[in-house]
Design a protein around this motif. Sequence first.
Motif, PDB file in Angstrom:
ATOM      1  N   ALA A   1     -12.047  -6.714  -1.849  1.00  0.00           N
ATOM      2  CA  ALA A   1     -11.232  -5.955  -0.895  1.00  0.00           C
ATOM      3  C   ALA A   1      -9.858  -5.642  -1.475  1.00  0.00           C
ATOM      4  O   ALA A   1      -9.335  -4.530  -1.310  1.00  0.00           O
ATOM      5  CB  ALA A   1     -11.093  -6.742   0.409  1.00  0.00           C
ATOM      6  N   ALA A   2      -9.275  -6.606  -2.180  1.00  0.00           N
ATOM      7  CA  ALA A   2      -7.951  -6.384  -2.772  1.00  0.00           C
ATOM      8  C   ALA A   2      -8.008  -5.317  -3.855  1.00  0.00           C
ATOM      9  O   ALA A   2      -7.118  -4.460  -3.953  1.00  0.00           O
ATOM     10  CB  ALA A   2      -7.424  -7.699  -3.345  1.00  0.00           C
TER      11      ALA A   2
ATOM     12  N   GLN B   1       0.821  -1.212   0.000  1.00  0.00           N
ATOM     13  CA  GLN B   1       0.000   0.000   0.000  1.00  0.00           C
ATOM     14  C   GLN B   1       0.860   1.269   0.000  1.00  0.00           C
ATOM     15  O   GLN B   1       0.567   2.227  -0.717  1.00  0.00           O
ATOM     16  CB  GLN B   1      -0.933  -0.005   1.210  1.00  0.00           C
ATOM     17  CG  GLN B   1      -2.115   0.945   1.080  1.00  0.00           C
ATOM     18  CD  GLN B   1      -3.116   0.473   0.030  1.00  0.00           C
ATOM     19  OE1 GLN B   1      -3.004  -0.622  -0.504  1.00  0.00           O
ATOM     20  NE2 GLN B   1      -4.095   1.320  -0.285  1.00  0.00           N
ATOM     21  N   ASP B   2       1.927   1.278   0.786  1.00  0.00           N
ATOM     22  CA  ASP B   2       2.803   2.452   0.822  1.00  0.00           C
ATOM     23  C   ASP B   2       3.453   2.691  -0.544  1.00  0.00           C
ATOM     24  O   ASP B   2       3.587   3.837  -0.987  1.00  0.00           O
ATOM     25  CB  ASP B   2       3.888   2.282   1.891  1.00  0.00           C
ATOM     26  CG  ASP B   2       3.347   2.439   3.302  1.00  0.00           C
ATOM     27  OD1 ASP B   2       2.207   2.925   3.457  1.00  0.00           O
ATOM     28  OD2 ASP B   2       4.072   2.063   4.252  1.00  0.00           O
ATOM     29  N   ALA B   3       3.852   1.605  -1.198  1.00  0.00           N
ATOM     30  CA  ALA B   3       4.482   1.741  -2.512  1.00  0.00           C
ATOM     31  C   ALA B   3       3.481   2.243  -3.547  1.00  0.00           C
ATOM     32  O   ALA B   3       3.816   3.062  -4.407  1.00  0.00           O
ATOM     33  CB  ALA B   3       5.086   0.408  -2.940  1.00  0.00           C
ATOM     34  N   LEU B   4       2.246   1.767  -3.462  1.00  0.00           N
ATOM     35  CA  LEU B   4       1.212   2.262  -4.379  1.00  0.00           C
ATOM     36  C   LEU B   4       0.996   3.767  -4.191  1.00  0.00           C
ATOM     37  O   LEU B   4       0.885   4.514  -5.168  1.00  0.00           O
ATOM     38  CB  LEU B   4      -0.110   1.526  -4.135  1.00  0.00           C
ATOM     39  CG  LEU B   4      -0.218   0.079  -4.614  1.00  0.00           C
ATOM     40  CD1 LEU B   4      -1.558  -0.516  -4.174  1.00  0.00           C
ATOM     41  CD2 LEU B   4      -0.066  -0.032  -6.122  1.00  0.00           C
ATOM     42  N   THR B   5       0.950   4.202  -2.941  1.00  0.00           N
ATOM     43  CA  THR B   5       0.752   5.628  -2.656  1.00  0.00           C
ATOM     44  C   THR B   5       1.892   6.457  -3.232  1.00  0.00           C
ATOM     45  O   THR B   5       1.673   7.518  -3.839  1.00  0.00           O
ATOM     46  CB  THR B   5       0.643   5.844  -1.144  1.00  0.00           C
ATOM     47  OG1 THR B   5      -0.473   5.098  -0.644  1.00  0.00           O
ATOM     48  CG2 THR B   5       0.450   7.311  -0.811  1.00  0.00           C
TER      49      THR B   5
ATOM     50  N   LEU C   1      -1.739   4.814 -15.783  1.00  0.00           N
ATOM     51  CA  LEU C   1      -1.208   4.058 -14.644  1.00  0.00           C
ATOM     52  C   LEU C   1      -2.184   2.956 -14.252  1.00  0.00           C
ATOM     53  O   LEU C   1      -3.373   3.211 -14.040  1.00  0.00           O
ATOM     54  CB  LEU C   1      -0.991   4.983 -13.444  1.00  0.00           C
ATOM     55  CG  LEU C   1      -0.371   4.343 -12.204  1.00  0.00           C
ATOM     56  CD1 LEU C   1       1.091   3.969 -12.448  1.00  0.00           C
ATOM     57  CD2 LEU C   1      -0.480   5.279 -10.990  1.00  0.00           C
ATOM     58  N   SER C   2      -1.664   1.732 -14.168  1.00  0.00           N
ATOM     59  CA  SER C   2      -2.477   0.608 -13.702  1.00  0.00           C
ATOM     60  C   SER C   2      -1.712  -0.137 -12.616  1.00  0.00           C
ATOM     61  O   SER C   2      -0.501   0.022 -12.458  1.00  0.00           O
ATOM     62  CB  SER C   2      -2.815  -0.351 -14.855  1.00  0.00           C
ATOM     63  OG  SER C   2      -1.654  -0.987 -15.351  1.00  0.00           O
ATOM     64  N   ALA C   3      -2.435  -0.964 -11.867  1.00  0.00           N
ATOM     65  CA  ALA C   3      -1.794  -1.804 -10.852  1.00  0.00           C
ATOM     66  C   ALA C   3      -2.601  -3.078 -10.685  1.00  0.00           C
ATOM     67  O   ALA C   3      -3.831  -3.080 -10.819  1.00  0.00           O
ATOM     68  CB  ALA C   3      -1.676  -1.071  -9.513  1.00  0.00           C
ATOM     69  N   THR C   4      -1.897  -4.154 -10.377  1.00  0.00           N
ATOM     70  CA  THR C   4      -2.543  -5.439 -10.153  1.00  0.00           C
ATOM     71  C   THR C   4      -2.993  -5.560  -8.701  1.00  0.00           C
ATOM     72  O   THR C   4      -2.389  -4.991  -7.797  1.00  0.00           O
ATOM     73  CB  THR C   4      -1.584  -6.589 -10.478  1.00  0.00           C
ATOM     74  OG1 THR C   4      -0.412  -6.450  -9.669  1.00  0.00           O
ATOM     75  CG2 THR C   4      -1.181  -6.563 -11.941  1.00  0.00           C
TER      76      THR C   4
ATOM     77  N   ALA D   1      -7.533   0.770  -5.613  1.00  0.00           N
ATOM     78  CA  ALA D   1      -8.248   1.990  -6.015  1.00  0.00           C
ATOM     79  C   ALA D   1      -8.135   3.074  -4.945  1.00  0.00           C
ATOM     80  O   ALA D   1      -8.001   4.271  -5.263  1.00  0.00           O
ATOM     81  CB  ALA D   1      -9.710   1.663  -6.293  1.00  0.00           C
ATOM     82  N   GLU D   2      -8.163   2.688  -3.668  1.00  0.00           N
ATOM     83  CA  GLU D   2      -8.083   3.665  -2.583  1.00  0.00           C
ATOM     84  C   GLU D   2      -6.741   4.390  -2.566  1.00  0.00           C
ATOM     85  O   GLU D   2      -6.641   5.525  -2.071  1.00  0.00           O
ATOM     86  CB  GLU D   2      -8.333   2.977  -1.243  1.00  0.00           C
ATOM     87  CG  GLU D   2      -9.797   2.630  -1.003  1.00  0.00           C
ATOM     88  CD  GLU D   2      -9.991   1.682   0.163  1.00  0.00           C
ATOM     89  OE1 GLU D   2      -8.982   1.367   0.849  1.00  0.00           O
ATOM     90  OE2 GLU D   2     -11.133   1.234   0.371  1.00  0.00           O
ATOM     91  N   ALA D   3      -5.711   3.749  -3.106  1.00  0.00           N
ATOM     92  CA  ALA D   3      -4.394   4.396  -3.190  1.00  0.00           C
ATOM     93  C   ALA D   3      -4.353   5.466  -4.273  1.00  0.00           C
ATOM     94  O   ALA D   3      -3.393   6.229  -4.349  1.00  0.00           O
ATOM     95  CB  ALA D   3      -3.315   3.357  -3.449  1.00  0.00           C
ATOM     96  N   GLY D   4      -5.392   5.506  -5.113  1.00  0.00           N
ATOM     97  CA  GLY D   4      -5.459   6.504  -6.177  1.00  0.00           C
ATOM     98  C   GLY D   4      -5.067   5.992  -7.549  1.00  0.00           C
ATOM     99  O   GLY D   4      -4.984   6.774  -8.506  1.00  0.00           O
ATOM    100  N   VAL D   5      -4.815   4.688  -7.661  1.00  0.00           N
ATOM    101  CA  VAL D   5      -4.477   4.112  -8.968  1.00  0.00           C
ATOM    102  C   VAL D   5      -5.749   4.097  -9.824  1.00  0.00           C
ATOM    103  O   VAL D   5      -6.768   3.536  -9.412  1.00  0.00           O
ATOM    104  CB  VAL D   5      -3.913   2.686  -8.817  1.00  0.00           C
ATOM    105  CG1 VAL D   5      -3.605   2.094 -10.192  1.00  0.00           C
ATOM    106  CG2 VAL D   5      -2.672   2.689  -7.939  1.00  0.00           C
TER     107      VAL D   5
END
Length: 243
Positions: free
Chosen positions: A85-86, A44-48, A69-72, A91-95
């Motif tokens: 939840a995953a 989560q920190d890295a996503l932020t 920008l996308s993320a798995t 999405a909550e990180a802003g991705v």
Amino acid sequence: MSETPPGLLASVADLHEMELARAGGADIVDLKQPAFGALGAWSQDALTAAVMLWNAWGVQLGEHTRPALSATAGDQPMVPALIRAAAERVAEAGVPIVKVGLFASKHTNECIEALAPLAGRARVIGVLFADEAPDFGILAALGRAGFAGVMIDTADKKAGPLTAHLDPLTLGQFVAEARRHGLITGLAGSLRLEDIPALIGVGADYLGFRGALCEGGRTGTLDPMRLGQVYARLREPTDSSRA
């Protein structure tokens, strides 16, 4: 079919690789931890931190010239509450684009329905797996649930590239069916330079790469020279565009 070449999705493992992918012309910078599985997730920190860097690109380059920008969401069990939840965590990180693996399971449709609320707020991409006999019948369900798109990848990275599992004709049928349901399309799965010419003809919106971009395979480090080779091969003129 359009002669526009497919976009380049480059999967990256850290912020430095993000910068290399952007500089190398990636159309989508995809946050993925290859050491943690087919769709290994960033913390989560890295996503932020990644979203902060991506937002800085928007200031520097302009909203329309920076890559997407996308993320798995990680290799999740096909349990609706867990998979939702995953995906929500990403999405909550802003991705803005969330990729969710839809592994072979009798609960796939329930998982798709569980993701529908998120698909109303973020761009959700379902990922099917070529080495798990994917059911293209679920594309209609993805469209109904509001997914933005769908990709085909491979689950077992030791079982060869996408092209070892599905031929271009089948992949073309996948692309056509996905488009019929309003979904953008991507193809990935241990793709190599030599796979690109045949896959360009399939007509997908994006081709995704990791191992071909790296020194030492998919768990190695992104190599700007290899990225440049993939970028150039994607933009080589096809026989039809030479005519």
